[in-house]
Design a protein around this motif. Sequence first.
Motif, PDB file in Angstrom:
ATOM      1  N   GLY A  66       0.792  -1.220   0.000  1.00 19.63           N
ATOM      2  CA  GLY A  66       0.000   0.000   0.000  1.00 19.63           C
ATOM      3  C   GLY A  66       0.823   1.269   0.000  1.00 19.63           C
ATOM      4  O   GLY A  66       0.257   2.373   0.029  1.00 19.63           O
ATOM      5  N   ALA A  67       2.163   1.147  -0.067  1.00 19.29           N
ATOM      6  CA  ALA A  67       3.020   2.335  -0.069  1.00 19.29           C
ATOM      7  C   ALA A  67       2.989   3.020  -1.433  1.00 19.29           C
ATOM      8  O   ALA A  67       2.730   2.393  -2.456  1.00 19.29           O
ATOM      9  CB  ALA A  67       4.452   1.968   0.298  1.00 19.29           C
ATOM     10  N   ASP A  68       3.275   4.314  -1.442  1.00 19.07           N
ATOM     11  CA  ASP A  68       3.253   5.122  -2.658  1.00 19.07           C
ATOM     12  C   ASP A  68       4.530   5.953  -2.695  1.00 19.07           C
ATOM     13  O   ASP A  68       4.737   6.826  -1.846  1.00 19.07           O
ATOM     14  CB  ASP A  68       2.017   6.017  -2.647  1.00 19.07           C
ATOM     15  N   LEU A  69       5.413   5.651  -3.670  1.00 13.79           N
ATOM     16  CA  LEU A  69       6.677   6.377  -3.807  1.00 13.79           C
ATOM     17  C   LEU A  69       6.703   7.118  -5.133  1.00 13.79           C
ATOM     18  O   LEU A  69       6.416   6.543  -6.181  1.00 13.79           O
ATOM     19  CB  LEU A  69       7.868   5.419  -3.750  1.00 13.79           C
ATOM     20  N   GLN A  70       7.056   8.375  -5.091  1.00 11.69           N
ATOM     21  CA  GLN A  70       7.174   9.167  -6.314  1.00 11.69           C
ATOM     22  C   GLN A  70       8.406  10.056  -6.238  1.00 11.69           C
ATOM     23  O   GLN A  70       8.627  10.749  -5.251  1.00 11.69           O
ATOM     24  CB  GLN A  70       5.928  10.026  -6.530  1.00 11.69           C
ATOM     25  N   GLY A  71       9.231   9.981  -7.311  1.00 10.49           N
ATOM     26  CA  GLY A  71      10.440  10.800  -7.361  1.00 10.49           C
ATOM     27  C   GLY A  71      11.443  10.436  -6.293  1.00 10.49           C
ATOM     28  O   GLY A  71      12.203  11.289  -5.829  1.00 10.49           O
ATOM     29  N   CYS A  72      11.481   9.152  -5.914  1.00 11.21           N
ATOM     30  CA  CYS A  72      12.365   8.712  -4.833  1.00 11.21           C
ATOM     31  C   CYS A  72      13.628   8.048  -5.373  1.00 11.21           C
ATOM     32  O   CYS A  72      13.689   7.629  -6.517  1.00 11.21           O
ATOM     33  CB  CYS A  72      11.627   7.746  -3.907  1.00 11.21           C
ATOM     34  N   ARG A  73      14.635   7.942  -4.518  1.00 13.24           N
ATOM     35  CA  ARG A  73      15.889   7.291  -4.867  1.00 13.24           C
ATOM     36  C   ARG A  73      16.145   6.171  -3.863  1.00 13.24           C
ATOM     37  O   ARG A  73      16.217   6.408  -2.665  1.00 13.24           O
ATOM     38  CB  ARG A  73      17.045   8.286  -4.849  1.00 13.24           C
ATOM     39  N   LEU A  74      16.284   4.942  -4.380  1.00 13.86           N
ATOM     40  CA  LEU A  74      16.515   3.785  -3.525  1.00 13.86           C
ATOM     41  C   LEU A  74      17.860   3.136  -3.847  1.00 13.86           C
ATOM     42  O   LEU A  74      18.065   1.958  -3.604  1.00 13.86           O
ATOM     43  CB  LEU A  74      15.379   2.766  -3.694  1.00 13.86           C
ATOM     44  N   THR A  75      18.775   3.896  -4.371  1.00 14.73           N
ATOM     45  CA  THR A  75      20.052   3.401  -4.851  1.00 14.73           C
ATOM     46  C   THR A  75      20.791   2.548  -3.822  1.00 14.73           C
ATOM     47  O   THR A  75      21.030   2.965  -2.686  1.00 14.73           O
ATOM     48  CB  THR A  75      20.966   4.574  -5.250  1.00 14.73           C
ATOM     49  N   ASP A 103       8.532   7.331 -11.276  1.00 11.57           N
ATOM     50  CA  ASP A 103       9.625   8.289 -11.496  1.00 11.57           C
ATOM     51  C   ASP A 103      10.740   8.158 -10.463  1.00 11.57           C
ATOM     52  O   ASP A 103      11.247   9.160  -9.952  1.00 11.57           O
ATOM     53  CB  ASP A 103       9.091   9.724 -11.478  1.00 11.57           C
ATOM     54  N   SER A 104      11.129   6.927 -10.174  1.00  6.62           N
ATOM     55  CA  SER A 104      12.119   6.698  -9.110  1.00  6.62           C
ATOM     56  C   SER A 104      13.349   5.962  -9.629  1.00  6.62           C
ATOM     57  O   SER A 104      13.313   5.330 -10.680  1.00  6.62           O
ATOM     58  CB  SER A 104      11.475   5.915  -7.957  1.00  6.62           C
ATOM     59  N   ASP A 105      14.434   6.047  -8.859  1.00  8.50           N
ATOM     60  CA  ASP A 105      15.718   5.465  -9.237  1.00  8.50           C
ATOM     61  C   ASP A 105      16.008   4.254  -8.358  1.00  8.50           C
ATOM     62  O   ASP A 105      16.208   4.388  -7.149  1.00  8.50           O
ATOM     63  CB  ASP A 105      16.821   6.514  -9.077  1.00  8.50           C
ATOM     64  N   LEU A 106      16.014   3.072  -8.980  1.00  7.91           N
ATOM     65  CA  LEU A 106      16.305   1.821  -8.276  1.00  7.91           C
ATOM     66  C   LEU A 106      17.642   1.242  -8.732  1.00  7.91           C
ATOM     67  O   LEU A 106      17.853   0.035  -8.719  1.00  7.91           O
ATOM     68  CB  LEU A 106      15.189   0.804  -8.495  1.00  7.91           C
ATOM     69  N   THR A 107      18.558   2.095  -9.134  1.00  6.16           N
ATOM     70  CA  THR A 107      19.874   1.649  -9.560  1.00  6.16           C
ATOM     71  C   THR A 107      20.563   0.860  -8.439  1.00  6.16           C
ATOM     72  O   THR A 107      20.553   1.283  -7.275  1.00  6.16           O
ATOM     73  CB  THR A 107      20.748   2.859  -9.947  1.00  6.16           C
ATOM     74  N   LEU A 108      21.141  -0.286  -8.796  1.00  3.06           N
ATOM     75  CA  LEU A 108      21.892  -1.128  -7.859  1.00  3.06           C
ATOM     76  C   LEU A 108      21.047  -1.665  -6.698  1.00  3.06           C
ATOM     77  O   LEU A 108      21.584  -2.134  -5.695  1.00  3.06           O
ATOM     78  CB  LEU A 108      23.110  -0.379  -7.299  1.00  3.06           C
ATOM     79  N   VAL A 109      19.739  -1.610  -6.831  1.00  7.34           N
ATOM     80  CA  VAL A 109      18.878  -2.153  -5.786  1.00  7.34           C
ATOM     81  C   VAL A 109      18.879  -3.677  -5.846  1.00  7.34           C
ATOM     82  O   VAL A 109      18.919  -4.266  -6.922  1.00  7.34           O
ATOM     83  CB  VAL A 109      17.440  -1.619  -5.951  1.00  7.34           C
ATOM     84  N   SER A 110      18.842  -4.324  -4.689  1.00  6.78           N
ATOM     85  CA  SER A 110      18.772  -5.783  -4.638  1.00  6.78           C
ATOM     86  C   SER A 110      17.339  -6.210  -4.336  1.00  6.78           C
ATOM     87  O   SER A 110      16.808  -5.923  -3.262  1.00  6.78           O
ATOM     88  CB  SER A 110      19.711  -6.330  -3.549  1.00  6.78           C
ATOM     89  N   LEU A 111      16.727  -6.878  -5.337  1.00 11.03           N
ATOM     90  CA  LEU A 111      15.361  -7.377  -5.212  1.00 11.03           C
ATOM     91  C   LEU A 111      15.329  -8.869  -5.514  1.00 11.03           C
ATOM     92  O   LEU A 111      14.352  -9.388  -6.052  1.00 11.03           O
ATOM     93  CB  LEU A 111      14.430  -6.620  -6.165  1.00 11.03           C
ATOM     94  N   GLY A 112      16.408  -9.563  -5.182  1.00 12.11           N
ATOM     95  CA  GLY A 112      16.472 -10.990  -5.441  1.00 12.11           C
ATOM     96  C   GLY A 112      15.321 -11.728  -4.777  1.00 12.11           C
ATOM     97  O   GLY A 112      15.053 -11.531  -3.596  1.00 12.11           O
ATOM     98  N   ASN A 113      14.617 -12.558  -5.576  1.00 15.93           N
ATOM     99  CA  ASN A 113      13.482 -13.358  -5.098  1.00 15.93           C
ATOM    100  C   ASN A 113      12.297 -12.525  -4.632  1.00 15.93           C
ATOM    101  O   ASN A 113      11.390 -13.046  -3.959  1.00 15.93           O
ATOM    102  CB  ASN A 113      13.906 -14.301  -3.975  1.00 15.93           C
TER     103      ASN A 113
END
Length: 205
Positions: free
Chosen positions: A82-91, A107-117
């Motif tokens: 239920g979370a809402d992220l806009q224009g965020c950076r999760l690097t 519109d967010s940056d998930l560069t180098l994010v780990s979402l394994g599984n």
Amino acid sequence: MALQLTESEYVDDDFADVDLSGQEIEGITFTGCDFTDASLAGVRTRRAVFTGCVFTGAELYGSVHRSTAFTACTFLRTSWHGADLQGCRLTGSSFSDCRMRPMVIRDSDLTLVSLGNARLAGVDLSGLRMREANLVGAALTGCDLRGADLTGARTGGADLSGCDLRGARIDAATWVDAKLVGATVEVDQAVLYAAAHGLTLADPA
């Protein structure tokens, strides 16, 4: 334990088990802070910065984030539904065994994010920057990935079945390593898929 934030910057502070639910967090910086088992349900952040923070077991469900950075943070068994992220950076942040559906990320940056599984089936990930992300074994079935940048992403064993991949930037390895049954692609992407599988396209007679 309910807590009202009064400072503009927190470094190595212990917020474990605290109740911050429903609070407005604007322009505050957190570095190396511990939010283990904290309640952040329904918080609204704007231009906040979390760097190297730990959110093990934290509740972020129903939270809203605008132009907020979660850089190199650890999310383990964190509730994001239920979370809402806009224009965020999760690097550089890592997500393990988190509840992440449904949620909105725009519109967010998930560069180098780990979402394994990770289990993100059906989530709208269109237009996101996911360069060099770890998507190994991730369940992304039915996701909208139109225009997403997956350059350098690791996708071994990822399930992209039924995804809309039109306009997405994808490396050759993904065409081979990921499951793509029923995915929607453009003609030029179909050509790249064929080439990645060793096929030679003949000119029409």
